[in-house]
Design a protein around this motif. Structure first.
Motif, PDB file in Angstrom:
ATOM      1  N   TYR A 141       0.837  -1.192   0.000  1.00  0.00           N
ATOM      2  CA  TYR A 141       0.000   0.000   0.000  1.00  0.00           C
ATOM      3  C   TYR A 141       0.875   1.247   0.000  1.00  0.00           C
ATOM      4  O   TYR A 141       1.960   1.262   0.569  1.00  0.00           O
ATOM      5  CB  TYR A 141      -0.867   0.071   1.272  1.00  0.00           C
ATOM      6  N   GLU A 145      -2.941   5.402   1.038  1.00  0.00           N
ATOM      7  CA  GLU A 145      -3.934   4.327   1.122  1.00  0.00           C
ATOM      8  C   GLU A 145      -3.988   3.753   2.531  1.00  0.00           C
ATOM      9  O   GLU A 145      -5.059   3.463   3.057  1.00  0.00           O
ATOM     10  CB  GLU A 145      -3.611   3.201   0.139  1.00  0.00           C
ATOM     11  N   TYR A 146      -2.830   3.595   3.134  1.00  0.00           N
ATOM     12  CA  TYR A 146      -2.772   3.050   4.494  1.00  0.00           C
ATOM     13  C   TYR A 146      -3.472   3.983   5.482  1.00  0.00           C
ATOM     14  O   TYR A 146      -4.271   3.551   6.306  1.00  0.00           O
ATOM     15  CB  TYR A 146      -1.325   2.815   4.907  1.00  0.00           C
ATOM     16  N   GLN A 147      -3.187   5.267   5.402  1.00  0.00           N
ATOM     17  CA  GLN A 147      -3.816   6.239   6.301  1.00  0.00           C
ATOM     18  C   GLN A 147      -5.331   6.272   6.094  1.00  0.00           C
ATOM     19  O   GLN A 147      -6.092   6.386   7.057  1.00  0.00           O
ATOM     20  CB  GLN A 147      -3.219   7.627   6.094  1.00  0.00           C
ATOM     21  N   GLU A 148      -5.776   6.178   4.850  1.00  0.00           N
ATOM     22  CA  GLU A 148      -7.212   6.171   4.551  1.00  0.00           C
ATOM     23  C   GLU A 148      -7.893   4.952   5.169  1.00  0.00           C
ATOM     24  O   GLU A 148      -8.978   5.045   5.734  1.00  0.00           O
ATOM     25  CB  GLU A 148      -7.431   6.198   3.038  1.00  0.00           C
ATOM     26  N   SER A 149      -7.239   3.800   5.110  1.00  0.00           N
ATOM     27  CA  SER A 149      -7.839   2.583   5.671  1.00  0.00           C
ATOM     28  C   SER A 149      -7.868   2.607   7.191  1.00  0.00           C
ATOM     29  O   SER A 149      -8.693   1.947   7.812  1.00  0.00           O
ATOM     30  CB  SER A 149      -7.088   1.342   5.182  1.00  0.00           C
ATOM     31  N   ARG A 150      -6.997   3.373   7.814  1.00  0.00           N
ATOM     32  CA  ARG A 150      -6.899   3.420   9.278  1.00  0.00           C
ATOM     33  C   ARG A 150      -7.719   4.538   9.911  1.00  0.00           C
ATOM     34  O   ARG A 150      -7.860   4.571  11.124  1.00  0.00           O
ATOM     35  CB  ARG A 150      -5.434   3.604   9.696  1.00  0.00           C
ATOM     36  N   LYS A 151      -8.266   5.458   9.113  1.00  0.00           N
ATOM     37  CA  LYS A 151      -8.886   6.648   9.705  1.00  0.00           C
ATOM     38  C   LYS A 151     -10.134   6.327  10.523  1.00  0.00           C
ATOM     39  O   LYS A 151     -10.439   7.029  11.466  1.00  0.00           O
ATOM     40  CB  LYS A 151      -9.175   7.696   8.645  1.00  0.00           C
ATOM     41  N   ASP A 152     -10.889   5.294  10.178  1.00  0.00           N
ATOM     42  CA  ASP A 152     -12.108   4.966  10.914  1.00  0.00           C
ATOM     43  C   ASP A 152     -11.884   3.938  12.016  1.00  0.00           C
ATOM     44  O   ASP A 152     -12.816   3.631  12.763  1.00  0.00           O
ATOM     45  CB  ASP A 152     -13.180   4.444   9.950  1.00  0.00           C
ATOM     46  N   GLN A 153     -10.672   3.409  12.134  1.00  0.00           N
ATOM     47  CA  GLN A 153     -10.400   2.418  13.172  1.00  0.00           C
ATOM     48  C   GLN A 153     -10.092   3.104  14.489  1.00  0.00           C
ATOM     49  O   GLN A 153      -9.423   4.128  14.527  1.00  0.00           O
ATOM     50  CB  GLN A 153      -9.215   1.532  12.775  1.00  0.00           C
TER      51      GLN A 153
END
Length: 167
Positions: A141, A145-153
């Protein structure tokens, strides 16, 4: 590029140099971010201050470094250009950054190698984001992309605090 103190004292105390040099890849084995260099050109001037026994050099280096791609590991050509001011002393000194001359021979190659090593990038890649490699169950990634996938966690360390908010 070497000069002896005797040569400088006999002739003119100012020297000018402009040369293409080759540096063996073994000079860079201690650094995994560079495999070697090619087309290295050095030029500059030097001046011996005989009253203080110090040789001053203005050094300019350019060329191409061969670096491994951070993603694929393939070799990439990265152009570089750098300059420095070097100070050579003929006896031990406390002066910070001065190079001590051994056997009364001033040699520029160690300074050139140091200048090149200072220009080595932390990582370099020619692979575009849509070409990042992936396989069975894994994918490389981009940082975005990594930051986008982690923003809601939710950080698991803070999960207990969410219970207090719900109550």
């Amino acid at each position: 590029m070497k000069w002896t103190k005797a040569q400088l004292l006999r002739g003119e105390q100012n020297v000018t140099f402009d040369e293409d040099i080759e540096i063996d890849a073994s000079a860079f084995t201690s650094n995994s971010r560079i495999n070697g260099v090619k087309d290295v050109h050095i030029y500059g001037t030097g001046h011996l201050d005989s009253s203080e026994d110090i040789f001053y050099v203005d050094l300019y280096v350019d060329g191409t470094m061969l670096c491994p791609d951070a993603i694929t590991g393939e070799e990439i050509e990265v152009p570089f250009e750098t300059d420095s001011q070097e100070v050579y002393v003929f006896e031990e000194t406390e002066e910070d950054g001065a190079r001590v001359v051994t056997n009364e021979v001033i040699e520029l190659l160690p300074a050139v190698i140091d200048d090149i090593l200072l220009e080595v990038p932390l990582q370099v890649t020619e692979v575009s984001e849509d070409e990042y490699p992936e396989g069975d169950g894994w994918k490389v990634y981009s940082e975005a992309e990594y930051q986008e996938s982690r923003k809601d966690q939710l950080d698991p360390r803070l999960a207990v605090l969410k219970q207090f908010k719900d109550e």
